[in-house]
Design a protein around this motif. Structure first.
Motif, PDB file in Angstrom:
ATOM      1  N   TYR A  30       0.824  -1.205   0.000  1.00  0.00           N
ATOM      2  CA  TYR A  30       0.000   0.000   0.000  1.00  0.00           C
ATOM      3  C   TYR A  30       0.863   1.262   0.000  1.00  0.00           C
ATOM      4  N   VAL A  31       1.878   1.282   0.856  1.00  0.00           N
ATOM      5  CA  VAL A  31       2.782   2.431   0.918  1.00  0.00           C
ATOM      6  C   VAL A  31       3.481   2.622  -0.424  1.00  0.00           C
ATOM      7  N   LYS A  32       3.992   1.555  -1.003  1.00  0.00           N
ATOM      8  CA  LYS A  32       4.685   1.620  -2.287  1.00  0.00           C
ATOM      9  C   LYS A  32       3.765   2.151  -3.381  1.00  0.00           C
ATOM     10  N   GLU A  33       2.534   1.663  -3.400  1.00  0.00           N
ATOM     11  CA  GLU A  33       1.556   2.098  -4.393  1.00  0.00           C
ATOM     12  C   GLU A  33       1.307   3.608  -4.292  1.00  0.00           C
ATOM     13  N   LEU A  34       1.145   4.106  -3.087  1.00  0.00           N
ATOM     14  CA  LEU A  34       0.899   5.539  -2.902  1.00  0.00           C
ATOM     15  C   LEU A  34       2.132   6.373  -3.240  1.00  0.00           C
ATOM     16  N   LEU A  35       3.303   5.872  -2.878  1.00  0.00           N
ATOM     17  CA  LEU A  35       4.537   6.594  -3.215  1.00  0.00           C
ATOM     18  C   LEU A  35       4.709   6.706  -4.728  1.00  0.00           C
ATOM     19  N   LEU A  36       4.398   5.618  -5.447  1.00  0.00           N
ATOM     20  CA  LEU A  36       4.511   5.637  -6.908  1.00  0.00           C
ATOM     21  C   LEU A  36       3.538   6.628  -7.534  1.00  0.00           C
ATOM     22  N   LYS A  37       2.435   6.913  -6.852  1.00  0.00           N
ATOM     23  CA  LYS A  37       1.466   7.902  -7.317  1.00  0.00           C
ATOM     24  C   LYS A  37       1.864   9.320  -6.902  1.00  0.00           C
ATOM     25  N   GLY A  38       2.993   9.429  -6.195  1.00  0.00           N
ATOM     26  CA  GLY A  38       3.468  10.741  -5.772  1.00  0.00           C
ATOM     27  C   GLY A  38       2.791  11.285  -4.525  1.00  0.00           C
ATOM     28  N   ILE A  39       2.129  10.419  -3.798  1.00  0.00           N
ATOM     29  CA  ILE A  39       1.437  10.850  -2.584  1.00  0.00           C
ATOM     30  C   ILE A  39       2.417  10.844  -1.416  1.00  0.00           C
ATOM     31  N   HIS A  40       2.457  11.955  -0.687  1.00  0.00           N
ATOM     32  CA  HIS A  40       3.320  12.049   0.493  1.00  0.00           C
ATOM     33  C   HIS A  40       2.791  11.106   1.566  1.00  0.00           C
ATOM     34  N   MET A  41       3.636  10.264   2.099  1.00  0.00           N
ATOM     35  CA  MET A  41       3.215   9.255   3.068  1.00  0.00           C
ATOM     36  C   MET A  41       3.615   9.631   4.488  1.00  0.00           C
ATOM     37  N   VAL A  42       2.740   9.315   5.387  1.00  0.00           N
ATOM     38  CA  VAL A  42       3.064   9.327   6.806  1.00  0.00           C
ATOM     39  C   VAL A  42       3.228   7.862   7.201  1.00  0.00           C
ATOM     40  N   PRO A  43       3.915   7.596   8.301  1.00  0.00           N
ATOM     41  CA  PRO A  43       4.121   6.196   8.684  1.00  0.00           C
ATOM     42  C   PRO A  43       2.803   5.444   8.875  1.00  0.00           C
ATOM     43  N   ILE A  44       2.843   4.167   8.537  1.00  0.00           N
ATOM     44  CA  ILE A  44       1.692   3.291   8.726  1.00  0.00           C
ATOM     45  C   ILE A  44       2.069   2.275   9.802  1.00  0.00           C
ATOM     46  N   SER A  45       1.145   2.027  10.717  1.00  0.00           N
ATOM     47  CA  SER A  45       1.400   1.106  11.825  1.00  0.00           C
ATOM     48  C   SER A  45       0.836  -0.271  11.530  1.00  0.00           C
ATOM     49  N   VAL A  46       1.600  -1.280  11.938  1.00  0.00           N
ATOM     50  CA  VAL A  46       1.182  -2.661  11.772  1.00  0.00           C
ATOM     51  C   VAL A  46       1.351  -3.371  13.113  1.00  0.00           C
ATOM     52  N   ASN A  47       0.284  -3.982  13.583  1.00  0.00           N
ATOM     53  CA  ASN A  47       0.362  -4.750  14.829  1.00  0.00           C
ATOM     54  C   ASN A  47       1.118  -6.042  14.587  1.00  0.00           C
ATOM     55  N   ILE A  48       1.940  -6.410  15.567  1.00  0.00           N
ATOM     56  CA  ILE A  48       2.604  -7.709  15.502  1.00  0.00           C
ATOM     57  C   ILE A  48       2.425  -8.417  16.838  1.00  0.00           C
ATOM     58  N   SER A  49       2.386  -9.720  16.764  1.00  0.00           N
ATOM     59  CA  SER A  49       2.243 -10.541  17.950  1.00  0.00           C
ATOM     60  C   SER A  49       3.563 -10.619  18.703  1.00  0.00           C
ATOM     61  N   ARG A  50       3.469 -10.813  19.984  1.00  0.00           N
ATOM     62  CA  ARG A  50       4.681 -10.981  20.790  1.00  0.00           C
ATOM     63  C   ARG A  50       5.446 -12.235  20.394  1.00  0.00           C
TER      64      ARG A  50
END
Length: 179
Positions: A30-50
């Motif tokens: 998703y981040v890559k897709e938006l970057l390729l469209k020239g959209i400025h990205m803010v960090p995206i959070s992903v939950n991970i299990s312990r």
């Protein structure tokens, strides 16, 4: 199926490892897709299990996955829950430091939803604290509860966490000032 149903089952079976890596991959896509469209990205959070913290190859696999999309590490944040801190402090410390050294940020999600310890804020090298909305529920109904919340906010500010806007209206997020 709600997360409070499928996550414990996924953790018990070990499937959560694959599920989390899939979600990280989708976030990177998703981040890559938006970057390729020239959209400025803010960090995206992903939950991970312990459970990832007990996988010897998790950090290398995680970094390799993000790198395969050619995106900057600071665009992905990993969220852990406070329950992670009660298992193995040294392992947690080492793995979190390694992840942060690679340029990623670590958030503690749902702080205040379980047995919260202010020691966590002192001992674990976190970047972001996301306080659970349940922390504020009935706590705001009493003077003592409101004072407790004010005190926690004061502690977070003194520890150089800055207050940021939350996407969910009843969630509060504090972000540590840049290192």
């Amino acid at each position: 199926i709600y997360p409070d149903v499928f996550i414990p089952l996924s953790e018990k079976s070990g499937f959560i490892i694959k599920l989390d890596m899939y979600m990280i991959s989708k976030a990177c896509e998703y981040v890559k897709e938006l970057l390729l469209k020239g959209i400025h990205m803010v960090p995206i959070s992903v939950n991970i299990s312990r459970l990832h913290f007990y996988q010897d190859d998790f950090i290398e696999e995680f970094i390799s996955l993000v790198d395969s999309y050619g995106i900057d590490h600071d665009l992905i944040e990993l969220e852990v829950t406070e329950s992670l801190a009660f298992d193995n402090h040294q392992l947690l410390w080492d793995r979190v430091n390694a992840i942060r050294a690679a340029g990623f940020r670590i958030a503690m999600d749902d702080f205040g939803s379980g047995y919260s310890s202010l020691t966590l804020l002192k001992d674990i090298p976190l970047d972001i604290i996301k306080m659970d909305k349940s922390f504020f529920g009935k706590t705001l109904d009493t003077d003592q509860g409101r004072e407790m919340i004010r005190s926690v906010v004061c502690i977070l500010k003194n520890m150089k966490f800055k207050i940021t806007h939350a996407s969910f209206p009843s969630a509060w997020i504090w972000e540590r000032s840049p290192r």
